[in-house]
Write an enzyme that holds these catalytic residues in place. Sequence first.
Site, PDB file in Angstrom:
ATOM      1  N   GLY A 605      15.684 -17.192   5.774  1.00 15.19           N
ATOM      2  CA  GLY A 605      15.951 -15.923   5.585  1.00 15.19           C
ATOM      3  C   GLY A 605      14.284 -14.982   5.959  1.00 15.19           C
ATOM      4  O   GLY A 605      13.250 -15.537   5.883  1.00 15.19           O
ATOM      5  N   THR A 606      14.463 -13.690   6.417  1.00 19.02           N
ATOM      6  CA  THR A 606      13.387 -12.903   6.689  1.00 19.02           C
ATOM      7  C   THR A 606      13.327 -11.722   5.805  1.00 19.02           C
ATOM      8  O   THR A 606      14.328 -11.018   5.692  1.00 19.02           O
ATOM      9  CB  THR A 606      13.625 -12.518   8.095  1.00 19.02           C
ATOM     10  OG1 THR A 606      13.553 -13.786   8.948  1.00 19.02           O
ATOM     11  CG2 THR A 606      12.290 -11.627   8.546  1.00 19.02           C
ATOM     12  N   GLY A 608      10.921  -8.222   3.929  1.00 20.48           N
ATOM     13  CA  GLY A 608      10.340  -6.873   4.442  1.00 20.48           C
ATOM     14  C   GLY A 608       8.853  -7.426   5.305  1.00 20.48           C
ATOM     15  O   GLY A 608       8.489  -6.677   6.080  1.00 20.48           O
ATOM     16  N   GLY A 610       7.726 -10.923   5.653  1.00 22.75           N
ATOM     17  CA  GLY A 610       7.566 -12.254   6.099  1.00 22.75           C
ATOM     18  C   GLY A 610       8.760 -13.137   6.216  1.00 22.75           C
ATOM     19  O   GLY A 610       9.949 -12.524   6.122  1.00 22.75           O
ATOM     20  N   LYS A 626       7.179 -18.047   1.241  1.00 23.32           N
ATOM     21  CA  LYS A 626       7.370 -16.725   1.651  1.00 23.32           C
ATOM     22  C   LYS A 626       6.027 -16.872   2.382  1.00 23.32           C
ATOM     23  O   LYS A 626       4.795 -16.602   2.089  1.00 23.32           O
ATOM     24  CB  LYS A 626       7.331 -15.702   0.833  1.00 23.32           C
ATOM     25  CG  LYS A 626       7.467 -14.280   1.557  1.00 23.32           C
ATOM     26  CD  LYS A 626       7.545 -13.038   0.582  1.00 23.32           C
ATOM     27  CE  LYS A 626       8.922 -12.990   0.081  1.00 23.32           C
ATOM     28  NZ  LYS A 626       8.937 -11.750  -0.855  1.00 23.32           N
ATOM     29  N   ASP A 726      12.782  -1.893  -5.752  1.00 24.75           N
ATOM     30  CA  ASP A 726      13.805  -2.238  -4.690  1.00 24.75           C
ATOM     31  C   ASP A 726      14.739  -3.224  -5.093  1.00 24.75           C
ATOM     32  O   ASP A 726      15.016  -4.462  -4.836  1.00 24.75           O
ATOM     33  CB  ASP A 726      13.013  -3.201  -3.400  1.00 24.75           C
ATOM     34  CG  ASP A 726      13.667  -3.413  -2.340  1.00 24.75           C
ATOM     35  OD1 ASP A 726      14.829  -2.585  -2.138  1.00 24.75           O
ATOM     36  OD2 ASP A 726      13.197  -4.229  -1.338  1.00 24.75           O
TER      37      ASP A 726
END
Length: 894
Positions: A605-606, A608, A610, A626, A726
């Site tokens: 996954g990517t 915000g 990294g 990460k 978030d």
Amino acid sequence: MAPAASTVSRLVVIIILINVGAISDTTIFAIASAAGLLSSPKLLEREALLATGWWVNNWATGNYTSYHCKWTGVSCNSAGSVIGVSLLWYENDNITGELGRFKFSCFPNLKSFKIHSNYLLSGSIPSEIAAVSMLQTLELPSSSLTEIGNLNFLQVLDLSHNKLEVNLTSLSLDYNNLTGSLPSTLGRLNRLTDLELSENKLVGPIPSSVGHLTQLTTLNMYSNRINGSIPLEIGNLNFLQVLDLSHNKLEGPIPSTIAGLVNLTSLSLDYNNLTGSLPSTLGRLHRLTDLELSENKLVGPIPSSVGHLTQLTTLNMYSNRINGSIPLEIGNLNFLQVLDLSHNKLEGPIPSTIAGLVSLTSLSLNYNNLTESIPTTLGRLNRLTYLELSENKLVGPIPSSVGHLTQLTTLNMYNNKLDGPVPPELMNCSKLGELHLGNNLLSGSIPLAINKLQELNYLNLSHNSINGKIPSQLGAIPSIDTVDLSMNNLSGSIPESVRKVPHLYVYGKNFDVEIPNTSANSPPPHHKKIATRLVAIILPMVALLALIFGILFVRRRRDKRVEPAERGEITKYADEFAIWNYDGRITFQDMIEATEDFHIKYCIGTGGYGSVYRARLPSGKVVALKKLHRSETEELASLESFRNEARLLSQIRHRNIVKLYGFSLHRKCMFLIYEYMEMGSLFCVLRTDEEAVGLDWAKRVNIVKGMAHALSYLHHDCTPPIVHRDISSNNILLNLELEAFVADFGVARLLNFDSSNRTLLAGTYGYIAPELAYTMVVTEKSDVYSFGVVALEVLMGKHPGELLSSSSWSLDKNIKLIDLLDPRLSPPVDQKIRQDIILVSTVAFSCLRSQAKSRPTMQLVSNEFIARNKAPMQKPFHEISILELRNQEMYLVD
């Protein structure tokens, strides 16, 4: 009383008749049915069984019974409905005739059907079998079956020792849970033209007998666990048009015999472990339009014979170990639309013959060792929308002909050795959304006509030698969101219009820009440049020092809990690569080796700032990594996010918050090491039907409770309180037990009650509290709102969307709670689960109040889930409306 008495009297008469043997069993059953003593569905099942003639022995032996659930090989559930049929030919010699004698449509609850008939059962498997949705096991070995219907719901299928090869032309068993290896007898189906076995759990090698299926036009086995090598015999399938073996565990080379597939139009071997070089015979597949070889371990050069594949529209070979130069002959592929050779070891120049790819829309050559200059002929590819040349060794200027690529939306030439100015002709590419030219040797000024790029949202010119002033036209681009001009030779002042860009980075060691100071105590003009230079030098140092002090603080706390020998081990490692970790035995090299230098195949996954990788340590433990992207390690905002997450996660401990194991400050890269969550994000689970069904109502309620307890801890048990900022389904991770863990603290903020807590807007669209759009004041109530959105999303199986608007709520009088629940799950029947769902809904709506002060605290929400002292609603579950829940939630106030 009369009807009941009448029924009893009729039953007594029937019993007497049975005892004296006055009537047959069939007559008795008919009388009982007419008397209403047998329900219609059961009667249909019994009659359907009788019609087959397979249960005649039950009568001949005298051990007859009218109750079919006691017949040989018949099993029923507690309600008396047939759920299983199992007959063996040596136990019952009446299993003859066509399988169609058995009317599957009469048995809606049938789960298992096993008939072993010694070749006496013939015909086809009737298509009506598709209506038996509960059927999981079908075993019909030693029969004479010739055709198969729709069996896409089965879990177990046994059709061995049949005569299916006689007429069977299509066999589709894809998208099931089939296990085991492929039988060698598969090759007997020599009239097959279509074989679909994809999306199962098949293991073992592809049998060489597949070469006997010479009539095949389609062979799909993708997404299984098939290993071994591709058999040489596959080259016999000269009628084959589609071959897809992708997403398996195939090893060894691509066989040269593949040249025999002269009618092949699509070949997909991607996502395997194939080795060896690309066979030159690949060029004989003249009809090929789609060639997928990515994510393997292929080596050697691209054969020049690839130029013979003139019908290709897609050619993907990314993430291999292919070396050598790009062959000149690749320019012959003038129908090619997508070419991806990225993440390999290609050398030499980009051939000028690339101009022949006149249909190309996407070109990816990034992460190679390409050298020399970019050919001017590249400008002839005027259909290109995506051009990736980053992470190479390209030199010379950016050719002005790139201005002819007017359809471009993404242009990335990051981290090369390109020099000269940014060509003004590039401003003709008015559809550009992303422009990455950082980490080069570019000079000259930023073109004044940059405002012609009206769709640009990301611009990176960092780490170059660009001089002159920042043009005010840059601020006239309406969609611009991120601009990185750091580490250049810019001068003058930042235009007011540019200062409004949300993410603007202009610092660096050569930074010579005057920052306008609106303070009443502004320093004299002749001191401004000196002050600015000092700020530019100090800011990165402050961020780095903060990280180092954080590491020392954590290590000091840990040293108090470890033995001297262990402490020495930690210090030894820390001196080598500046890493704090949970057991003193993770080295930087461990992480490099575990991810093969952060190979894309380990990327899960990517985020915000990294990418996240899955890494298995030498100890066998799996962790998540990460890693900041290289450019982002030099951006102040990303460093701040990294520091924030490392600092916060090293301080907090809660069972529903993801655990931080360590973080690295290695000069090559920076990364966080934390607990690996096997099931990934809540967002992905809810949007995958199979996984969403596994997330039953009890698990969904527990996910909401876990989130509530974690946020209550952050808001009320930490000093100072922590606001996540978030909370979204993307940032809620699930382990194997489907328990919830709050993750991603990159934008979290410590609440300072002595300040205004004003901040830039942060969070994920669709989860942000409405007041943040105009107040920018961070409070814990913004997390409460986001929690409410996710809670509804868990119940609904999708984002609540329009349900969040007040206009929608005003029309909710007739919207029932049961209509909002995820339709992929059966409605809840357990009373406790129903009450829990009502509570979650009530809490969610209270958290979504438009006025922040009217929302409950997370502590109150957490306590509600613990105490559950609210009297249950007495109204039937299916009648409860949203309006009633919104009225009920009024009791949830501070």
